[in-house]
Design a protein around this motif. Sequence first.
Motif, PDB file in Angstrom:
ATOM      1  N   UNK A 126       0.839  -1.205   0.000  1.00 57.02           N
ATOM      2  CA  UNK A 126       0.000   0.000   0.000  1.00 57.02           C
ATOM      3  C   UNK A 126       0.873   1.253   0.000  1.00 57.02           C
ATOM      4  N   UNK A 127       2.007   1.181   0.746  1.00 57.53           N
ATOM      5  CA  UNK A 127       2.902   2.352   0.767  1.00 57.53           C
ATOM      6  C   UNK A 127       3.482   2.611  -0.620  1.00 57.53           C
ATOM      7  N   UNK A 128       3.862   1.523  -1.303  1.00 53.93           N
ATOM      8  CA  UNK A 128       4.379   1.686  -2.668  1.00 53.93           C
ATOM      9  C   UNK A 128       3.299   2.248  -3.584  1.00 53.93           C
ATOM     10  N   UNK A 129       2.087   1.654  -3.475  1.00 56.76           N
ATOM     11  CA  UNK A 129       1.015   2.035  -4.404  1.00 56.76           C
ATOM     12  C   UNK A 129       0.603   3.491  -4.197  1.00 56.76           C
ATOM     13  N   UNK A 130       0.377   3.868  -2.935  1.00 58.07           N
ATOM     14  CA  UNK A 130      -0.093   5.242  -2.691  1.00 58.07           C
ATOM     15  C   UNK A 130       1.061   6.227  -2.847  1.00 58.07           C
ATOM     16  N   UNK A 131       2.262   5.778  -2.455  1.00 60.67           N
ATOM     17  CA  UNK A 131       3.435   6.642  -2.633  1.00 60.67           C
ATOM     18  C   UNK A 131       3.699   6.955  -4.100  1.00 60.67           C
ATOM     19  N   UNK A 132       3.199   6.102  -4.986  1.00 58.58           N
ATOM     20  CA  UNK A 132       3.441   6.348  -6.412  1.00 58.58           C
ATOM     21  C   UNK A 132       2.636   7.552  -6.913  1.00 58.58           C
ATOM     22  N   UNK A 133       1.553   7.893  -6.203  1.00 54.96           N
ATOM     23  CA  UNK A 133       0.673   8.973  -6.696  1.00 54.96           C
ATOM     24  C   UNK A 133       1.387  10.333  -6.704  1.00 54.96           C
ATOM     25  N   UNK A 134       1.949  10.793  -5.554  1.00 51.14           N
ATOM     26  CA  UNK A 134       2.624  12.109  -5.624  1.00 51.14           C
ATOM     27  C   UNK A 134       3.748  12.150  -6.653  1.00 51.14           C
ATOM     28  N   UNK A 135       4.472  11.032  -6.837  1.00 55.63           N
ATOM     29  CA  UNK A 135       5.557  11.029  -7.834  1.00 55.63           C
ATOM     30  C   UNK A 135       4.985  11.233  -9.233  1.00 55.63           C
ATOM     31  N   UNK A 136       3.974  10.430  -9.553  1.00 55.50           N
ATOM     32  CA  UNK A 136       3.402  10.512 -10.899  1.00 55.50           C
ATOM     33  C   UNK A 136       2.830  11.912 -11.155  1.00 55.50           C
ATOM     34  N   UNK A 137       2.182  12.475 -10.120  1.00 56.04           N
ATOM     35  CA  UNK A 137       1.520  13.772 -10.313  1.00 56.04           C
ATOM     36  C   UNK A 137       2.556  14.867 -10.604  1.00 56.04           C
ATOM     37  N   UNK A 138       3.731  14.768  -9.992  1.00 58.34           N
ATOM     38  CA  UNK A 138       4.759  15.785 -10.268  1.00 58.34           C
ATOM     39  C   UNK A 138       5.169  15.730 -11.751  1.00 58.34           C
ATOM     40  N   UNK A 139       5.362  14.524 -12.246  1.00 63.59           N
ATOM     41  CA  UNK A 139       5.763  14.408 -13.660  1.00 63.59           C
ATOM     42  C   UNK A 139       4.630  14.829 -14.592  1.00 63.59           C
ATOM     43  N   UNK A 140       3.420  14.504 -14.184  1.00 61.41           N
ATOM     44  CA  UNK A 140       2.263  14.929 -14.973  1.00 61.41           C
ATOM     45  C   UNK A 140       2.181  16.465 -14.994  1.00 61.41           C
ATOM     46  N   UNK A 141       2.490  17.067 -13.855  1.00 60.16           N
ATOM     47  CA  UNK A 141       2.458  18.536 -13.771  1.00 60.16           C
ATOM     48  C   UNK A 141       3.495  19.148 -14.720  1.00 60.16           C
ATOM     49  N   UNK A 142       4.700  18.548 -14.754  1.00 62.78           N
ATOM     50  CA  UNK A 142       5.714  19.044 -15.692  1.00 62.78           C
ATOM     51  C   UNK A 142       5.209  18.890 -17.121  1.00 62.78           C
ATOM     52  N   UNK A 143       4.526  17.800 -17.417  1.00 64.44           N
ATOM     53  CA  UNK A 143       4.031  17.594 -18.782  1.00 64.44           C
ATOM     54  C   UNK A 143       2.958  18.627 -19.127  1.00 64.44           C
ATOM     55  N   UNK A 144       2.104  18.937 -18.137  1.00 65.03           N
ATOM     56  CA  UNK A 144       1.090  19.985 -18.364  1.00 65.03           C
ATOM     57  C   UNK A 144       1.762  21.338 -18.579  1.00 65.03           C
ATOM     58  N   UNK A 145       2.783  21.606 -17.754  1.00 67.16           N
ATOM     59  CA  UNK A 145       3.497  22.887 -17.904  1.00 67.16           C
ATOM     60  C   UNK A 145       4.069  22.997 -19.321  1.00 67.16           C
ATOM     61  N   UNK A 146       4.655  21.913 -19.789  1.00 71.25           N
ATOM     62  CA  UNK A 146       5.294  21.923 -21.107  1.00 71.25           C
ATOM     63  C   UNK A 146       4.276  22.213 -22.198  1.00 71.25           C
ATOM     64  N   UNK A 147       3.067  21.641 -22.015  1.00 68.42           N
ATOM     65  CA  UNK A 147       2.044  21.809 -23.052  1.00 68.42           C
ATOM     66  C   UNK A 147       1.219  23.076 -22.845  1.00 68.42           C
ATOM     67  N   UNK A 148       1.408  23.691 -21.665  1.00 65.25           N
ATOM     68  CA  UNK A 148       0.581  24.863 -21.360  1.00 65.25           C
ATOM     69  C   UNK A 148      -0.858  24.494 -21.077  1.00 65.25           C
ATOM     70  N   UNK A 149      -1.063  23.329 -20.474  1.00 67.82           N
ATOM     71  CA  UNK A 149      -2.434  22.872 -20.157  1.00 67.82           C
ATOM     72  C   UNK A 149      -2.535  22.541 -18.670  1.00 67.82           C
ATOM     73  N   UNK A 150      -3.694  22.088 -18.259  1.00 74.67           N
ATOM     74  CA  UNK A 150      -3.870  21.536 -16.911  1.00 74.67           C
ATOM     75  C   UNK A 150      -4.128  22.562 -15.829  1.00 74.67           C
TER      76      UNK A 150
END
Length: 373
Positions: A184-208
């Motif tokens: 559960x720690x691995x699974x839930x811990x994966x969320x903040x990591x993924x969201x940071x990278x998703x945020x960078x991808x949104x920043x790059x595209x100017x979306x989100x």
Amino acid sequence: MDTAFPFGFPLPTAFYITTYVLTLAIHVVFMNYVLAGTGWLAIAYLRKSPRGPESSAGILKDWLPVMLSGAITAGVAPLLFLQILYKQEYYTANLLLFNRWMAILPVLIVGFYALYLLKSRWLAQQPYVVAIVIACIPWTAVAFTGYSWTENHLLSVRSPQFWGEFYATSSQVYYEPQLLPRLAMWAIGSVPTMVIFLAWQHWYRGTGRPRELALIAGAGLFLVGATAAWYYLVTDDATCLAFVSPLARPYFVLAILGVIVQALGWGWLYVSEQFSVRKLLVPTLGLALTLIGMTVCREAVRITTLGEDRFEKMYPTHAEAFGKGGFFVFLAFFVINAGLCSFVFWLVRHRSIPTQIEQNPPTPQEPTQRNQN
Ligand code: HEM
């Protein structure tokens, strides 16, 4: 072990364990993205959320196949060092779990192709329920793989006597109380990591919208705390004390500091309502601290569980491998492969951005956020 990691080990062990931790942290970044990303995508299909190129689900759909390849490729380097560091432990667990363990290969292949099916035109012509089923396959495959690694890891740190008794049961499934909270720690811990990278991808595209991502990352960080408490409750005192042992204490502090920095960074993004490099760097730095800190703590837990005597008996094996050389060959291939992987990522980015721009060309009055920053 009364010195901070890795200073108390002989040079060969210190070298292998440090390289192992660093390469494992890279694997964890990719693995977290695919674990949480495939979950996000499955939920998006179930909820019929927008999945266009500008949406988070659209970006994930675009990037998950290459990120899954990244997770698998980045797993190879720590696997090499793991085999040198804990040869008997790793292989014994593999052999005991046998077909159950090897099942991760076909399962990952199925998950991988399901991700490509999600991008196919064929899927758009199928009943929606088919899309839902296919969208759930990658997460199931990736979660099963994560579960298998945790199961294998926990079995690998048991005593030879325990392995003998386990073998006698002919079981290919291993369970102990800390398996679920650890997973559960691995699974839930994966969320903040993924969201940071998703945020960078949104920043790059100017979306989100930073607010949405900040809330999800914040919830992830909070729930990781809750699962850590669960882990603490079901795990024996010796294992828990490993986190504050002289070996791991500075890294445990670093990991907690990282969580605080991530929370502050997301708070800043939440109130400012706009992605920018400066604001995104704060949670990214926090994440790096947490990942390195927790990967070292994980190693301290393993050494404590194995026992110092058992670990010290492995030193000659590490020294023998160290004497064989090959470091520069490893380094050369590491650089070549890192270059090739970066090229593949560049290709994916190159092909994904025009698709979005073609479908939503920015007007002169509406510059992208990336251009503003
Ligand atoms: C993409 C699917 C994968 C997921 C979700 C995943 C997940 C995980 C998880 C959760 C752990 C930590 C286990 C624990 O500490 O309880 C782990 C460790 C590890 N993974 Fe992966 N993994 C994946 C694929 C791979 C692949 C394909 C490889 C190898 C090529 C790999 C190599 C490793 C290694 C070497 C470790 C450290 C094991 C240890 O120290 O005992 N992973 N992985």
